[in-house]
Design a protein around this motif. Structure first.
Motif, PDB file in Angstrom:
ATOM      1  N   LEU A   1       1.483   5.658 -14.195  1.00 34.52           N
ATOM      2  CA  LEU A   1       0.380   6.263 -14.928  1.00 34.52           C
ATOM      3  C   LEU A   1      -0.597   5.228 -15.451  1.00 34.52           C
ATOM      4  O   LEU A   1      -0.226   4.072 -15.685  1.00 34.52           O
ATOM      5  CB  LEU A   1       0.931   7.042 -16.132  1.00 34.52           C
ATOM      6  N   PRO A   2      -1.842   5.673 -15.699  1.00 38.34           N
ATOM      7  CA  PRO A   2      -2.754   4.820 -16.458  1.00 38.34           C
ATOM      8  C   PRO A   2      -2.190   4.651 -17.870  1.00 38.34           C
ATOM      9  O   PRO A   2      -1.354   5.436 -18.318  1.00 38.34           O
ATOM     10  CB  PRO A   2      -4.062   5.618 -16.492  1.00 38.34           C
ATOM     11  N   MET A   3      -2.671   3.663 -18.583  1.00 38.71           N
ATOM     12  CA  MET A   3      -2.278   3.501 -19.968  1.00 38.71           C
ATOM     13  C   MET A   3      -2.959   4.590 -20.781  1.00 38.71           C
ATOM     14  O   MET A   3      -3.825   5.290 -20.290  1.00 38.71           O
ATOM     15  CB  MET A   3      -2.739   2.130 -20.494  1.00 38.71           C
ATOM     16  N   GLY A   4      -2.582   4.704 -22.026  1.00 36.21           N
ATOM     17  CA  GLY A   4      -3.223   5.688 -22.888  1.00 36.21           C
ATOM     18  C   GLY A   4      -2.225   6.354 -23.792  1.00 36.21           C
ATOM     19  O   GLY A   4      -1.040   6.031 -23.794  1.00 36.21           O
ATOM     20  N   GLY A   5      -2.739   7.288 -24.572  1.00 35.06           N
ATOM     21  CA  GLY A   5      -1.863   7.987 -25.490  1.00 35.06           C
ATOM     22  C   GLY A   5      -2.598   9.042 -26.277  1.00 35.06           C
ATOM     23  O   GLY A   5      -3.788   9.293 -26.079  1.00 35.06           O
ATOM     24  N   HIS A   6      -1.851   9.640 -27.180  1.00 32.30           N
ATOM     25  CA  HIS A   6      -2.381  10.725 -27.992  1.00 32.30           C
ATOM     26  C   HIS A   6      -3.420  10.216 -28.991  1.00 32.30           C
ATOM     27  O   HIS A   6      -3.293   9.125 -29.523  1.00 32.30           O
ATOM     28  CB  HIS A   6      -1.235  11.430 -28.711  1.00 32.30           C
ATOM     29  N   VAL A   7      -4.428  11.037 -29.196  1.00 34.19           N
ATOM     30  CA  VAL A   7      -5.466  10.738 -30.177  1.00 34.19           C
ATOM     31  C   VAL A   7      -4.918  11.146 -31.542  1.00 34.19           C
ATOM     32  O   VAL A   7      -4.429  12.264 -31.720  1.00 34.19           O
ATOM     33  CB  VAL A   7      -6.768  11.504 -29.843  1.00 34.19           C
TER      34      VAL A   7
END
Length: 192
Positions: A78-84
């Protein structure tokens, strides 16, 4: 509509859909935003059951490559990232997640600091919920190693931006890459 929700609605309205599915996701998202201000994850893993995510696609536009991490919980590349976080601007979340998961400052010079893509996706883990994902693009280099957050990722690697040769990933990654390729083709070489 609270200010934070209205701001997200403005961001979503500014996304030019690539296809009818992205238009459907934009319409679903705008309807959801109009119906509630409970759009940020408050309690892990799934409260509320639909919430915002900022994805960060690390791209080398010179070598036409995308960096993906093998996500420990999802078992997907997956791309990086996360919940806002509650009240957080999605761009601030993208900057925060870039620092936390890649250990770098986000450079939005590939396509700008607005999300390129939007998806609405049920998760595949045991605590099923729906992620409304804003896909941001940041600049990276295939010649550089990135120190991924080992709590979330079991390594990472570069992949050619080729929707037909992808690992097991987010179900919308191929569509995102198609949109990214088209966008990058229309940018002057100096912007790459």
């Amino acid at each position: 509509m609270e200010t934070a929700t209205a701001l997200v609605a403005d961001i979503v309205r500014a996304i030019a859909p690539m296809d009818s599915l992205e238009q459907q996701h934009i319409d679903l998202t705008l309807s959801w935003l109009a119906s509630t201000d409970d759009i940020f994850r408050r309690v892990r893993p799934a409260t509320p059951p639909q919430h915002l995510v900022s994805y960060i696609a690390l791209v080398d536009p010179v070598e036409n490559a995308l960096y993906l991490g093998l996500h420990r919980l999802a078992g997907l590349h997956l791309p990086m990232g996360g919940h806002v976080d509650p009240g957080e601007h999605p761009l601030a979340a993208a900057r925060r997640e870039t620092a936390e998961e890649l250990g770098i400052d986000a450079d939005f010079s590939v396509v700008g600091d607005r999300p390129l893509f939007l998806t609405v996706t049920p998760t595949v883990d045991a605590d099923t919920h729906t992620d409304v994902s804003l896909w941001y693009v940041i600049r990276g280099s295939r010649q550089r190693d990135y120190a991924l957050d080992r709590r979330e990722f079991d390594g990472g690697r570069w992949w050619d931006i080729d929707p037909s040769a992808l690992p097991e990933s987010d179900p919308h990654l191929g569509r995102f890459l198609t949109k990214l390729r088209v966008d990058m083709l229309h940018r002057p070489v100096l912007d790459r």
